[in-house]
Design a protein around this motif. Structure first.
Motif, PDB file in Angstrom:
ATOM      1  N   GLU A 264       0.833  -1.203   0.000  1.00 55.52           N
ATOM      2  CA  GLU A 264       0.000   0.000   0.000  1.00 55.52           C
ATOM      3  C   GLU A 264       0.872   1.258   0.000  1.00 55.52           C
ATOM      4  OE1 GLU A 264      -3.661  -1.796   2.708  1.00 55.52           O
ATOM      5  OE2 GLU A 264      -1.927  -0.866   3.677  1.00 55.52           O
ATOM      6  N   LEU A 265       0.379   2.312  -0.635  1.00 58.57           N
ATOM      7  CA  LEU A 265       1.114   3.560  -0.677  1.00 58.57           C
ATOM      8  C   LEU A 265       1.146   4.219   0.701  1.00 58.57           C
ATOM      9  CD1 LEU A 265      -0.162   5.177  -4.005  1.00 58.57           C
ATOM     10  CD2 LEU A 265       2.050   4.092  -3.592  1.00 58.57           C
ATOM     11  N   VAL A 266       2.293   4.716   1.082  1.00 53.05           N
ATOM     12  CA  VAL A 266       2.466   5.448   2.341  1.00 53.05           C
ATOM     13  C   VAL A 266       2.913   6.867   1.993  1.00 53.05           C
ATOM     14  CG1 VAL A 266       3.691   5.584   4.523  1.00 53.05           C
ATOM     15  CG2 VAL A 266       3.091   3.343   3.567  1.00 53.05           C
ATOM     16  N   PRO A 267       2.115   7.881   2.291  1.00 55.39           N
ATOM     17  CA  PRO A 267       2.453   9.252   1.888  1.00 55.39           C
ATOM     18  C   PRO A 267       3.606   9.819   2.708  1.00 55.39           C
ATOM     19  CG  PRO A 267       0.504   9.256   3.261  1.00 55.39           C
ATOM     20  CD  PRO A 267       0.834   7.812   3.001  1.00 55.39           C
TER      21      PRO A 267
ATOM     22  N   GLY B 153      -4.610   9.158   1.353  1.00 54.90           N
ATOM     23  CA  GLY B 153      -4.810  10.403   2.089  1.00 54.90           C
ATOM     24  C   GLY B 153      -3.804  10.599   3.203  1.00 54.90           C
ATOM     25  N   ILE B 154      -4.161  11.480   4.148  1.00 54.27           N
ATOM     26  CA  ILE B 154      -3.286  11.831   5.255  1.00 54.27           C
ATOM     27  C   ILE B 154      -3.500  10.838   6.401  1.00 54.27           C
ATOM     28  CG2 ILE B 154      -2.572  13.669   6.828  1.00 54.27           C
ATOM     29  CD1 ILE B 154      -2.270  14.352   3.841  1.00 54.27           C
ATOM     30  N   PRO B 155      -2.455  10.204   6.898  1.00 51.74           N
ATOM     31  CA  PRO B 155      -2.619   9.261   8.014  1.00 51.74           C
ATOM     32  C   PRO B 155      -3.275   9.930   9.218  1.00 51.74           C
ATOM     33  CG  PRO B 155      -0.439   9.028   7.044  1.00 51.74           C
ATOM     34  CD  PRO B 155      -1.053  10.245   6.420  1.00 51.74           C
ATOM     35  N   GLU B 156      -4.245   9.243   9.803  1.00 53.45           N
ATOM     36  CA  GLU B 156      -5.022   9.849  10.875  1.00 53.45           C
ATOM     37  C   GLU B 156      -4.192  10.133  12.119  1.00 53.45           C
ATOM     38  OE1 GLU B 156      -8.418   7.265  11.324  1.00 53.45           O
ATOM     39  OE2 GLU B 156      -9.563   8.449   9.864  1.00 53.45           O
TER      40      GLU B 156
END
Length: 322
Positions: free
Chosen positions: A198-201, A249-252
């Motif tokens: 999975e992509l990690v921003p 998106g942005i990690p919570e």
């Protein structure tokens, strides 16, 4: 309780180490799902409307929907906010039309022009008891008419914030520390991949936030483009006919960290759209004989309520802070 401004909300949030959710609304079901979650969790709430939402649903309809929510949720404070006001005229229209908060987004202009435009909005808004959010820095991504390429985006320069706030008189400031508008916030090249593929921003620039806080102690900061793009809804969209590859998106946990600092308002829009669209796609695929909008909008509304409840408790930390 009537609509309120964000002044008292932000003071309590800053001192309490939590943030207020600013959720974009476009129709009745979205308003209902958001406000029912906030009501049940006794959370303060910002309902925000973009230029695109006003064009789609009409200013008056949206204001009346929010006013209905205030009647239905008398135990929580609700502010009505203009998101990304593009010019003075739009801000004035919302100020005159019942909004309690407006954002003037002149972040694409040169610094001096941004100050000039923002100050004009602030003077008019304050004369009418309305508060103003401004922006320094430019977030990449697409949201309604706001379209900023990766090349055009840039982080907020902390050395500018004090002068900007002092000269404009704005009440809160949106900054750019690595968040991004839309469901496609980052390219694959900007991300790494975890063991699941999975992509990690890239992480948010908390060093910029910390420097802004030093220069503006006690001042409420805002994060735009802060949807987390829940992968369960991305998978749901894709499973039932959609095509959203590499939406991330942005990690919570990073948003929760920001909320414990000076960030008092966190904007969430794409997550609501994903929850609604994924749920409707699933319903229609599983019930091809159905055609009554009430039947597929009811579970969509419930999905939004569940999502917002999660954000209030686990990301924003504003439950029972009404």
């Amino acid at each position: 309780m009537a609509l309120v401004t964000t002044t008292e909300m932000f003071k309590k949030a800053y001192d309490g180490g939590y943030a207020i959710g600013a959720f974009n609304v476009n129709n009745m079901e979205i308003v209902q799902g958001i406000t029912e979650a906030a009501r049940d969790l006794e959370a303060p709430l910002i309902l925000q409307v973009s230029k695109g939402a006003r064009a789609y649903a009409n200013h008056t309809y949206l204001v009346k929907l929010v006013e209905a929510a205030v009647i239905e949720c008398p135990n929580i404070p609700i502010a009505l906010h203009l998101d990304h006001g593009p010019d003075f005229e739009t801000c004035k229209s919302c100020i005159d039309g019942g909004f309690t908060s407006v954002m003037i987004d002149a972040s694409s202009k040169p610094f001096a022009e941004n100050i000039e435009i923002t100050k004009k909005v602030v003077e008019y808004a304050h004369d009418h008891g309305v508060v103003v959010e401004a922006e320094l820095g430019a977030l990449a991504g697409i949201e309604d008419d706001v379209k900023v390429s990766a090349e055009e985006s840039h982080y907020t320069h902390p050395e500018e914030v004090q002068e900007f706030v002092e000269k404009t008189g704005c009440d809160s400031l949106a900054i750019a520390i690595g968040t991004s508008h839309g469901a496609y916030k980052f390219t694959a090249a900007q991300c790494t991949r975890n063991e699941k593929g999975e992509l990690v921003p890239p992480p948010l620039r908390f060093d910029i936030l910390d420097e802004v806080v030093k220069r503006l102690p006690g001042f409420p900061i805002v994060l735009h483009g802060s949807s987390s793009v829940p992968q369960e809804f991305v998978r749901m969209v894709n499973e039932f006919g959609g095509k959203m590859p590499d939406a991330v998106g942005i990690p919570e946990e990073q948003l929760r960290k920001a909320a414990r600092s000076a960030v008092c308002k966190i904007n969430i829009d794409s997550d609501l759209r994903l929850a609604m669209t994924g749920t409707i796609r699933k319903f229609m695929a599983e019930h091809p004989d159905k055609f009554d909008p009430r039947e597929y909008l009811k579970p969509a509304r419930a999905a939004i309520k569940e999502l917002v409840s999660h954000k209030i408790v686990d990301v924003l930390g504003c439950d029972h802070k009404a």
